[in-house]
Motif scaffolding. Structure first.
Motif, PDB file in Angstrom:
ATOM      1  N   UNK A   1       0.841  -1.208   0.000  1.00 51.70           N
ATOM      2  CA  UNK A   1       0.000   0.000   0.000  1.00 51.70           C
ATOM      3  C   UNK A   1       0.877   1.260   0.000  1.00 51.70           C
ATOM      4  N   UNK A   2       1.848   1.318   0.938  1.00 49.95           N
ATOM      5  CA  UNK A   2       2.678   2.526   1.067  1.00 49.95           C
ATOM      6  C   UNK A   2       3.472   2.817  -0.203  1.00 49.95           C
ATOM      7  N   UNK A   3       3.968   1.755  -0.841  1.00 50.39           N
ATOM      8  CA  UNK A   3       4.806   1.942  -2.030  1.00 50.39           C
ATOM      9  C   UNK A   3       4.024   1.700  -3.324  1.00 50.39           C
ATOM     10  N   UNK A   4       2.714   1.482  -3.172  1.00 52.68           N
ATOM     11  CA  UNK A   4       1.823   1.267  -4.317  1.00 52.68           C
ATOM     12  C   UNK A   4       2.371   0.176  -5.252  1.00 52.68           C
ATOM     13  N   UNK A   5       2.697  -0.965  -4.633  1.00 51.24           N
ATOM     14  CA  UNK A   5       3.259  -2.087  -5.391  1.00 51.24           C
ATOM     15  C   UNK A   5       2.663  -3.398  -4.864  1.00 51.24           C
ATOM     16  N   UNK A   6       1.528  -3.838  -5.432  1.00 54.91           N
ATOM     17  CA  UNK A   6       0.829  -5.026  -4.922  1.00 54.91           C
ATOM     18  C   UNK A   6       1.691  -6.290  -4.904  1.00 54.91           C
ATOM     19  N   UNK A   7       2.726  -6.373  -5.748  1.00 56.54           N
ATOM     20  CA  UNK A   7       3.572  -7.572  -5.801  1.00 56.54           C
ATOM     21  C   UNK A   7       4.333  -7.807  -4.493  1.00 56.54           C
ATOM     22  N   UNK A   8       4.525  -6.744  -3.704  1.00 58.37           N
ATOM     23  CA  UNK A   8       5.307  -6.884  -2.469  1.00 58.37           C
ATOM     24  C   UNK A   8       4.633  -7.826  -1.475  1.00 58.37           C
ATOM     25  N   UNK A   9       3.302  -7.891  -1.505  1.00 57.45           N
ATOM     26  CA  UNK A   9       2.621  -8.802  -0.583  1.00 57.45           C
ATOM     27  C   UNK A   9       2.878 -10.254  -1.000  1.00 57.45           C
ATOM     28  N   UNK A  10       2.761 -10.540  -2.298  1.00 63.47           N
ATOM     29  CA  UNK A  10       3.044 -11.897  -2.785  1.00 63.47           C
ATOM     30  C   UNK A  10       4.481 -12.297  -2.498  1.00 63.47           C
ATOM     31  N   UNK A  11       5.394 -11.339  -2.652  1.00 65.90           N
ATOM     32  CA  UNK A  11       6.809 -11.613  -2.367  1.00 65.90           C
ATOM     33  C   UNK A  11       7.000 -11.972  -0.889  1.00 65.90           C
ATOM     34  N   UNK A  12       6.313 -11.242  -0.001  1.00 67.13           N
ATOM     35  CA  UNK A  12       6.423 -11.513   1.437  1.00 67.13           C
ATOM     36  C   UNK A  12       5.900 -12.913   1.766  1.00 67.13           C
ATOM     37  N   UNK A  13       4.832 -13.345   1.096  1.00 66.98           N
ATOM     38  CA  UNK A  13       4.296 -14.683   1.337  1.00 66.98           C
ATOM     39  C   UNK A  13       5.315 -15.745   0.933  1.00 66.98           C
ATOM     40  N   UNK A  14       6.007 -15.516  -0.177  1.00 67.46           N
ATOM     41  CA  UNK A  14       7.062 -16.453  -0.613  1.00 67.46           C
ATOM     42  C   UNK A  14       8.183 -16.517   0.412  1.00 67.46           C
ATOM     43  N   UNK A  15       8.510 -15.365   1.002  1.00 66.29           N
ATOM     44  CA  UNK A  15       9.618 -15.295   1.954  1.00 66.29           C
ATOM     45  C   UNK A  15       9.211 -15.790   3.339  1.00 66.29           C
ATOM     46  N   UNK A  16       7.941 -16.156   3.502  1.00 69.63           N
ATOM     47  CA  UNK A  16       7.458 -16.677   4.788  1.00 69.63           C
ATOM     48  C   UNK A  16       7.226 -18.178   4.753  1.00 69.63           C
ATOM     49  N   UNK A  17       6.761 -18.684   3.611  1.00 70.34           N
ATOM     50  CA  UNK A  17       6.378 -20.096   3.505  1.00 70.34           C
ATOM     51  C   UNK A  17       7.559 -20.873   2.927  1.00 70.34           C
ATOM     52  N   UNK A  18       8.159 -21.726   3.769  1.00 71.07           N
ATOM     53  CA  UNK A  18       9.397 -22.389   3.359  1.00 71.07           C
ATOM     54  C   UNK A  18       9.227 -23.296   2.135  1.00 71.07           C
ATOM     55  N   UNK A  19       8.054 -23.882   1.977  1.00 75.78           N
ATOM     56  CA  UNK A  19       7.839 -24.767   0.826  1.00 75.78           C
ATOM     57  C   UNK A  19       7.716 -23.933  -0.459  1.00 75.78           C
ATOM     58  N   UNK A  20       6.929 -22.861  -0.411  1.00 79.17           N
ATOM     59  CA  UNK A  20       6.796 -21.974  -1.577  1.00 79.17           C
ATOM     60  C   UNK A  20       8.159 -21.369  -1.943  1.00 79.17           C
ATOM     61  N   UNK A  21       8.897 -20.981  -0.901  1.00 82.68           N
ATOM     62  CA  UNK A  21      10.215 -20.374  -1.079  1.00 82.68           C
ATOM     63  C   UNK A  21      11.153 -21.313  -1.838  1.00 82.68           C
ATOM     64  N   UNK A  22      11.132 -22.586  -1.454  1.00 84.71           N
ATOM     65  CA  UNK A  22      12.034 -23.558  -2.117  1.00 84.71           C
ATOM     66  C   UNK A  22      11.609 -23.776  -3.569  1.00 84.71           C
ATOM     67  N   UNK A  23      10.305 -23.779  -3.808  1.00 86.51           N
ATOM     68  CA  UNK A  23       9.833 -23.946  -5.192  1.00 86.51           C
ATOM     69  C   UNK A  23      10.265 -22.764  -6.050  1.00 86.51           C
TER      70      UNK A  23
ATOM     71  N   UNK B   1      12.809 -20.806  -5.520  1.00 86.36           N
ATOM     72  CA  UNK B   1      14.262 -20.896  -5.686  1.00 86.36           C
ATOM     73  C   UNK B   1      14.601 -21.876  -6.813  1.00 86.36           C
ATOM     74  N   UNK B   2      13.918 -23.027  -6.806  1.00 91.96           N
ATOM     75  CA  UNK B   2      14.146 -24.041  -7.841  1.00 91.96           C
ATOM     76  C   UNK B   2      13.843 -23.481  -9.236  1.00 91.96           C
ATOM     77  N   UNK B   3      12.739 -22.750  -9.335  1.00 88.16           N
ATOM     78  CA  UNK B   3      12.360 -22.148 -10.620  1.00 88.16           C
ATOM     79  C   UNK B   3      13.412 -21.151 -11.097  1.00 88.16           C
ATOM     80  N   UNK B   4      14.129 -20.546 -10.141  1.00 91.75           N
ATOM     81  CA  UNK B   4      15.165 -19.574 -10.496  1.00 91.75           C
ATOM     82  C   UNK B   4      16.520 -20.226 -10.757  1.00 91.75           C
ATOM     83  N   UNK B   5      16.532 -21.562 -10.783  1.00 87.67           N
ATOM     84  CA  UNK B   5      17.790 -22.253 -11.079  1.00 87.67           C
ATOM     85  C   UNK B   5      18.730 -22.336  -9.890  1.00 87.67           C
ATOM     86  N   UNK B   6      18.185 -22.175  -8.673  1.00 88.92           N
ATOM     87  CA  UNK B   6      19.002 -22.267  -7.454  1.00 88.92           C
ATOM     88  C   UNK B   6      18.948 -23.709  -6.950  1.00 88.92           C
TER      89      UNK B   6
END
Length: 413
Positions: free
Chosen positions: A99-121, A123-128
């Motif tokens: 809301x503050x930075x008017x960037x809705x993607x930041x919420x989805x990014x935070x969810x990825x950085x919170x859920x360890x299973x989503x985070x690993x997926x 990372x895998x998609x990014x070739x890590x």
């Protein structure tokens, strides 16, 4: 509260909200040029009022319909950005900053950085590189995964199993972390811990990284060396680990790109295997535990919480952030380490710091308290330490050995 030197606030710089209560963060921002406000549960209000600390009460329960309310309240006050101080406030920061930075993607990014299973997926998609992982919804899932991992490793009947790791989806650090080697051990997992993330064991050297990011670029990268996970850490790392710095920097750049991180701070953990391959463990978007920020200040002299404000503030200039951070390793005045003390006995009555620790010229201080109860609660999984010992000296190898030696000593007798 020891009264920090108050610095006049610069109205042209950003106005930041600290999510969660941290006295160290408050003291850092009192003596910095950014305006700030603390957003924390109501129990912190009396302290903040008494000490003239800008405060807004908020309970960080599960995100709900009122999540937007806190974002709008902060926006109406002129706040530019929210900084998460704890794991539990990361998704709140994402929701507020979207809301503050008017960037809705930041919420989805935070969810990825919170859920360890989503985070690993992701990372895998990014070739890590990551190990094998799955989610478990019950004990049967854990037994199946243990069998499958060991089948994949071509274990024969009678061979000891390779362990698997169980972790809570969204807890910080070692909380909820279990190591399972046999199906029998699965019975000890309480129902309420499910669902969990299961991972194969990675044999290798585990270490952590702290990186401050501005405009998608790393501004300071520290490598924290673990002596024993959950017990001890020191900064800067030994030359053996530091030699991986170019490869580690490359990994963090890949992480920044994969998770679309433009600003802020990341605290990932990695494993280096004996053949030099690097595997991603997990990443947090908040300060590390084990007082690593305090260790960095002891080693380098800069305040890591002020660094957070710079990395998050959209009004920070490139010149300002470049001037703030020292050069990695070469600008360190020495090596700072700490050791987390766990009682080694089942019944204790006194705190007694061994002479061998007190007399060591690297020993500086501790925050241990006398025991409140005599019976030591049995640790489930990785428990919480009872306090920390702090050390500082010249030689990273001597620091590593010294921290290891503390594991053999009794501090509670």
């Amino acid at each position: 509260m020891s009264q920090p030197t108050k610095l006049p606030k610069n109205p042209d710089k950003g106005y930041v909200a600290l999510l969660g209560w941290s006295l160290a963060a408050v003291e850092a921002l009192e003596s910095f040029d950014r305006r700030y406000i603390v957003v924390a549960p109501a129990w912190a209000e009396e302290y903040c009022t008494t000490n003239d600390i800008p405060f807004l009460p908020w309970d960080f329960e599960r995100l709900n319909d009122r999540s937007l309310e806190i974002a709008e309240t902060l926006r109406d006050r002129g706040v530019d950005v929210a900084i998460p101080l704890y794991e539990e406030t990361v998704e709140w920061a994402g929701a507020i900053n979207s809301v503050l930075l008017d960037n809705p993607r930041l919420f989805g990014q935070a969810m990825l950085l919170r859920d360890k299973a989503l985070m690993k997926r992701r990372a895998q998609l990014g070739g890590i590189r990551v190990g094998i992982f799955e989610e478990a919804h019950d004990r049967e899932d854990v037994i199946r995964f243990l069998r499958r991992v060991n089948q994949t490793l071509l274990k024969l009947d009678g061979d000891p199993n390779d362990p698997i790791h169980l972790k809570a989806f969204d807890k910080a650090g070692c909380l909820g972390h279990r190591v399972i080697r046999t199906p029998d051990e699965v019975d000890s997992i309480p129902e309420e811990e499910f669902p969990v993330l299961m991972e194969s064991h990675l044999d290798g050297w585990e270490f952590a990284v702290e990186a401050w990011i501005h405009n998608g670029k790393i501004k300071f990268l520290n490598i924290s060396e673990y002596v024993t996970l959950g017990y001890s850490v020191f900064v800067p790392a030994t030359p053996e680990l530091e030699k991986y710095r170019p490869a580690i920097t490359e990994q963090i750049e890949k992480l920044i790109k994969t998770f679309d991180i433009e600003f802020g701070f990341v605290h990932p953990e990695y494993f280096v295997t004996s053949d030099g391959e690097m595997y991603f463990g997990e990443v947090a978007y908040r300060p590390p535990g084990f007082k690593v920020f305090e260790l960095l200040e002891r080693a380098y002299g800069f305040n890591a919480y002020q660094g957070l404000a710079l990395a998050f503030d959209p009004k920070t200039t490139e010149e300002e952030i470049d001037a703030f951070f020292p050069r990695e390793v070469v600008d360190a005045a020495g090596v700072a380490g700490c050791f987390g003390v766990y009682p080694r006995r089942r019944v204790v009555s006194n705190l007694e710091i061994p002479e061998v620790t007190l007399d060591d010229d690297y020993y500086e201080t501790n925050d241990l308290a006398p025991p409140l109860e005599e019976t030591v609660t049995k640790r489930t999984a990785f428990g919480t330490h009872w306090g920390l010992l702090y050390f500082f000296g010249e030689d990273p190898y001597r620091m590593r050995d010294l921290l290891k030696q503390q594991e053999e000593l009794d501090f509670y007798v």
